[in-house]
Design a protein around this motif. Structure first.
Motif, PDB file in Angstrom:
ATOM      1  N   ASP A  55      69.447  29.843  52.933  1.00 13.65           N
ATOM      2  CA  ASP A  55      68.183  30.173  52.650  1.00 13.65           C
ATOM      3  C   ASP A  55      67.385  28.939  52.950  1.00 13.65           C
ATOM      4  O   ASP A  55      65.933  28.860  52.964  1.00 13.65           O
ATOM      5  CB  ASP A  55      67.768  30.411  51.372  1.00 13.65           C
ATOM      6  N   ASN A  94      63.893  37.529  49.974  1.00 12.53           N
ATOM      7  CA  ASN A  94      64.232  37.575  48.601  1.00 12.53           C
ATOM      8  C   ASN A  94      63.862  36.145  47.870  1.00 12.53           C
ATOM      9  O   ASN A  94      64.515  35.301  47.935  1.00 12.53           O
ATOM     10  CB  ASN A  94      65.753  37.840  48.213  1.00 12.53           C
ATOM     11  N   GLN A  95      62.380  36.114  47.256  1.00 10.99           N
ATOM     12  CA  GLN A  95      61.898  34.894  46.859  1.00 10.99           C
ATOM     13  C   GLN A  95      63.055  34.409  45.729  1.00 10.99           C
ATOM     14  O   GLN A  95      62.896  33.066  45.612  1.00 10.99           O
ATOM     15  CB  GLN A  95      60.564  34.972  46.684  1.00 10.99           C
ATOM     16  N   THR A  96      63.181  35.422  44.798  1.00 11.93           N
ATOM     17  CA  THR A  96      63.924  35.021  43.536  1.00 11.93           C
ATOM     18  C   THR A  96      65.145  34.260  43.972  1.00 11.93           C
ATOM     19  O   THR A  96      65.489  33.066  43.591  1.00 11.93           O
ATOM     20  CB  THR A  96      64.369  36.199  42.746  1.00 11.93           C
ATOM     21  N   ARG A  97      65.925  34.712  45.045  1.00 15.08           N
ATOM     22  CA  ARG A  97      67.234  34.075  45.452  1.00 15.08           C
ATOM     23  C   ARG A  97      66.827  32.721  46.222  1.00 15.08           C
ATOM     24  O   ARG A  97      67.576  31.675  45.825  1.00 15.08           O
ATOM     25  CB  ARG A  97      67.940  35.073  46.577  1.00 15.08           C
ATOM     26  N   MET A  99      64.409  30.760  45.499  1.00 15.15           N
ATOM     27  CA  MET A  99      63.970  29.716  44.335  1.00 15.15           C
ATOM     28  C   MET A  99      65.387  29.404  43.583  1.00 15.15           C
ATOM     29  O   MET A  99      65.516  28.199  43.068  1.00 15.15           O
ATOM     30  CB  MET A  99      62.947  30.184  43.404  1.00 15.15           C
ATOM     31  N   ASN A 100      65.900  30.157  43.403  1.00 19.14           N
ATOM     32  CA  ASN A 100      67.215  30.090  42.672  1.00 19.14           C
ATOM     33  C   ASN A 100      68.359  29.170  43.542  1.00 19.14           C
ATOM     34  O   ASN A 100      68.986  28.119  43.024  1.00 19.14           O
ATOM     35  CB  ASN A 100      68.205  31.363  42.305  1.00 19.14           C
ATOM     36  N   SER A 101      68.416  29.295  44.712  1.00 16.51           N
ATOM     37  CA  SER A 101      68.968  28.121  45.881  1.00 16.51           C
ATOM     38  C   SER A 101      68.324  26.919  45.475  1.00 16.51           C
ATOM     39  O   SER A 101      69.410  25.991  45.560  1.00 16.51           O
ATOM     40  CB  SER A 101      68.878  28.629  47.322  1.00 16.51           C
ATOM     41  N   GLY A 103      66.841  25.588  42.864  1.00 17.87           N
ATOM     42  CA  GLY A 103      67.090  25.248  41.624  1.00 17.87           C
ATOM     43  C   GLY A 103      68.605  24.882  41.267  1.00 17.87           C
ATOM     44  O   GLY A 103      68.855  24.263  40.183  1.00 17.87           O
ATOM     45  N   GLN A 104      69.355  25.702  41.854  1.00 17.46           N
ATOM     46  CA  GLN A 104      70.853  25.550  41.432  1.00 17.46           C
ATOM     47  C   GLN A 104      71.593  24.824  42.590  1.00 17.46           C
ATOM     48  O   GLN A 104      72.657  25.426  42.878  1.00 17.46           O
ATOM     49  CB  GLN A 104      71.421  26.877  41.033  1.00 17.46           C
ATOM     50  N   CYS A 105      70.986  23.873  43.050  1.00 16.70           N
ATOM     51  CA  CYS A 105      71.879  23.401  44.395  1.00 16.70           C
ATOM     52  C   CYS A 105      73.058  22.612  43.849  1.00 16.70           C
ATOM     53  O   CYS A 105      73.146  22.232  42.812  1.00 16.70           O
ATOM     54  CB  CYS A 105      70.793  22.099  44.637  1.00 16.70           C
TER      55      CYS A 105
END
Length: 110
Positions: A55, A94-97, A99-101, A103-105
């Motif tokens: 992403d 998938n904008q949620t995925r 943003m999670n990518s 945020g959770q590097c």
């Protein structure tokens, strides 16, 4: 005394901030080029690391900026971008995925 020191930092921050923001914006474009490391070097920066995930594209570079008093400051530039990998109106985005990518590097040695 602390208030005076804080005021000095605030006074110089906007000028330094503009230069740093301009370079960081440039790096957000560089991450899409084929030879990221060479492009970073051509801008007078030292490439630290860069990569591509499903992403995101990201780049870390070191550089030096000079404040208004003429003193050099080491700056680490970090650019993480993913919006241009797919069009924002793309139904597969998938904008949620995404943003999670961000945020959770996962930790990585630089």
């Amino acid at each position: 005394r602390e208030a005076e020191a804080a005021a000095e930092v605030i006074d110089t921050a906007p000028e330094i901030g503009v230069r740093v923001a301009a370079i960081t914006a440039d790096l957000s474009d560089i991450v899409y080029l084929e030879d990221v490391r060479n492009e970073v070097k051509m801008r007078g920066l030292v490439p630290v690391a860069n990569g591509t995930t499903a992403d995101l594209r990201w780049c870390v570079a070191d550089g030096v900026t000079v404040n208004d008093e003429g003193f050099p400051s080491l700056v680490r530039y970090i650019s993480v971008t993913g919006v241009r990998l797919v069009a924002p109106f793309d139904p597969l985005l998938n904008q949620t995925r995404l943003m999670n990518s961000v945020g959770q590097c996962s930790p990585a040695l630089l």
